[in-house]
Design an enzyme around this catalytic site. Structure first.
Site, PDB file in Angstrom:
ATOM      1  N   ARG A   1      71.801  20.347  20.421  1.00  0.00           N
ATOM      2  CA  ARG A   1      71.893  21.485  19.157  1.00  0.00           C
ATOM      3  C   ARG A   1      71.207  20.539  18.098  1.00  0.00           C
ATOM      4  NH1 ARG A   1      72.729  24.061  22.846  1.00  0.00           N
ATOM      5  NH2 ARG A   1      74.299  25.906  23.275  1.00  0.00           N
TER       6      ARG A   1
ATOM      7  N   ILE B   1      66.640  13.778  -5.461  1.00  0.00           N
ATOM      8  CA  ILE B   1      67.733  13.434  -4.447  1.00  0.00           C
ATOM      9  C   ILE B   1      67.228  12.128  -3.278  1.00  0.00           C
ATOM     10  CG2 ILE B   1      69.245  15.563  -4.589  1.00  0.00           C
ATOM     11  CD1 ILE B   1      67.565  16.312  -1.907  1.00  0.00           C
ATOM     12  N   ASP B   2      66.057  12.002  -3.097  1.00  0.00           N
ATOM     13  CA  ASP B   2      65.373  11.164  -2.555  1.00  0.00           C
ATOM     14  C   ASP B   2      65.829   9.905  -2.705  1.00  0.00           C
ATOM     15  OD1 ASP B   2      64.369  13.646  -1.240  1.00  0.00           O
ATOM     16  OD2 ASP B   2      62.111  12.908  -1.375  1.00  0.00           O
TER      17      ASP B   2
ATOM     18  N   THR C   1      56.442  13.696 -11.295  1.00  0.00           N
ATOM     19  CA  THR C   1      56.596  13.902 -12.793  1.00  0.00           C
ATOM     20  C   THR C   1      55.913  12.743 -13.405  1.00  0.00           C
ATOM     21  OG1 THR C   1      58.614  14.923 -12.097  1.00  0.00           O
ATOM     22  CG2 THR C   1      58.441  14.325 -14.340  1.00  0.00           C
TER      23      THR C   1
ATOM     24  N   GLU D   1      63.848  13.461   7.060  1.00  0.00           N
ATOM     25  CA  GLU D   1      62.796  14.463   7.041  1.00  0.00           C
ATOM     26  C   GLU D   1      61.358  13.922   7.183  1.00  0.00           C
ATOM     27  OE1 GLU D   1      62.749  16.374   3.226  1.00  0.00           O
ATOM     28  OE2 GLU D   1      60.974  17.706   3.610  1.00  0.00           O
TER      29      GLU D   1
HETATM   30  O1  F6P Z   1      62.953  16.659  -4.539  1.00  0.00           O
HETATM   31  C1  F6P Z   1      62.782  16.305  -3.244  1.00  0.00           C
HETATM   32  C2  F6P Z   1      62.665  17.034  -2.262  1.00  0.00           C
HETATM   33  O2  F6P Z   1      64.299  17.755  -2.077  1.00  0.00           O
HETATM   34  C3  F6P Z   1      62.472  16.289  -0.919  1.00  0.00           C
HETATM   35  O3  F6P Z   1      63.615  15.787  -0.276  1.00  0.00           O
HETATM   36  C4  F6P Z   1      62.019  17.389  -0.175  1.00  0.00           C
HETATM   37  O4  F6P Z   1      60.858  16.968   0.768  1.00  0.00           O
HETATM   38  C5  F6P Z   1      61.146  18.158  -1.073  1.00  0.00           C
HETATM   39  O5  F6P Z   1      61.897  17.925  -2.376  1.00  0.00           O
HETATM   40  C6  F6P Z   1      61.341  19.781  -0.960  1.00  0.00           C
HETATM   41  O6  F6P Z   1      60.463  20.151  -1.988  1.00  0.00           O
HETATM   42  P1  F6P Z   1      60.831  22.166  -2.047  1.00  0.00           P
HETATM   43  O7  F6P Z   1      61.891  22.296  -2.700  1.00  0.00           O
HETATM   44  O8  F6P Z   1      59.671  22.022  -3.267  1.00  0.00           O
HETATM   45  O9  F6P Z   1      60.116  22.493  -0.772  1.00  0.00           O
END
Ligand code: F6P
Length: 323
Positions: free
Chosen positions: A247, A127-128, A105, A223
């Site tokens: 798991r 959220i990151d 953004t 991630e």
């Molecule tokens: O907004 C951040 C985030 O949630 C990341 O943690 C994640 O990798 C990405 O967005 C996922 O994006 P989208 O919802 O566009 O797949």
């Protein structure tokens, strides 16, 4: 300045609505007309722009997501897209923008400002929590709490079956969510991209635990972890430690939704007001953020290009407590 507009862009984050509400109410407080741009930069290009009133933002502070909707715009990356967006702002007489979002953004905002000179103040919404210039971004606190709720539940079943769970949490390039979930969720191992992790270490830590009669373990994987995702790491571990019952759970977008925490509501409200007051003071091309609970404005260039350092104390804590 008489007319401003607010929009949300990129991944939605709990607390965005609290921020929109604050932008609208504080604009009205200062006698400004305020518009909402729907669907981020895509809506700016398509002209999805509507005036907002005090009642437009009633009863939203407690809601997750964003009432303005959000998008990741490919068209805004083109010169033609930005030209259309500027024309639409001109048509509505909009003289300033509040951009709520993350890195992508602000990259768009910096370019737009350089080309058209329109004042833009940003609010960190992702959220990151990976933006330089603020200790916390909107939605991070809520996402961590949402993930923790799930991790607590997984722990019950992990313990009942004596299993090892690999739990993947969000964070495209960062380990903030993973680190706080690791601490709060009492994980045995936390894997984040900010540290050099190795499969050998994961294996030896789990083997040591097993040899000490540990019956279940939780491994949190960010991630963005460089050695792989939760599934591939779990597979490699299983190949070496066949005795473990493993798991994998990927928490995914559940972390993005839900009612914002008290912290995110307050942060959104404070930064929404700060963005409007920033525009009124003639600021532009900056992001409003909180560092040590003090409001600061950081140039977009720095928020985009400087790397926010992960808190070393927390890293140490993860290491000490996850033996
Ligand atoms: O907004 C951040 C985030 O949630 C990341 O943690 C994640 O990798 C990405 O967005 C996922 O994006 P989208 O919802 O566009 O797949």
């Amino acid at each position: 300045m008489k007319k401003i507009a607010v929009f949300t862009s990129g991944g939605d984050a709990p607390g965005m609505n609290a921020c929109i509400r604050a932008v609208v109410r504080s604009s009205l407080f200062y006698g400004l007309q305020v518009y909402g741009i729907y669907k981020g930069y895509n809506g700016m290009i398509a002209g999805e722009i509507k005036e907002l009133h005090s009642q437009s933002v009633s009863n939203i502070i407690q809601r997750g997501g964003t009432i303005l909707k959000s998008a990741r715009s490919e068209e805004f990356k083109t010169k033609e897209g930005r030209a259309k967006a500027y024309e639409n702002l001109k048509t509505h007489g909009i003289e300033g923008l509040v951009a709520i979002g993350g890195n992508g953004t602000f990259t768009g905002a910096e370019l737009f400002h350089a080309e058209y000179g329109i004042p833009i103040v940003g609010v960190p919404g992702t959220i990151d929590n990976d933006l330089y210039g603020t200790d916390y971004t909107l939605g991070f606190d809520t996402a961590v709490n949402t993930a923790l709720e799930a991790i607590d539940k997984i722990r019950d079943t992990a313990d009942s079956h004596d299993r090892v769970f690999f739990i993947e949490v969000m964070g495209r390039d960062s380990g903030y969510i993973a680190m706080e979930c690791g601490i709060g969720g009492g994980a045995e191992i936390v894997l984040i991209p900010e540290r050099d992790d190795s499969i050998d270490n994961v294996i030896s830590t789990l083997r040591d635990g097993f040899n000490r009669s540990k019956t279940s373990s939780i491994v949190i994987v960010a991630e963005g972890e460089e050695i792989g995702n939760a599934n591939s790491i779990a597979r490699l571990v299983k190949n070496k430690l066949k005795q473990l019952d493993i798991r994998v759970t990927t928490l995914g977008h559940i972390q993005r939704g839900g009612a914002p925490s008290g912290y995110d509501r307050t942060l959104g409200s404070r930064l929404g007001l700060a963005a409007v007051e920033g525009l009124m003071k003639g600021m532009s091309n900056v992001m409003a953020g909180m560092v040590n609970n003090q409001l600061i404005y950081t140039p977009f260039g720095d928020t985009i290009r400087k790397k926010k350092q992960i808190n070393q104390d927390l890293m140490r804590l993860v290491q000490i407590l996850s033996i």
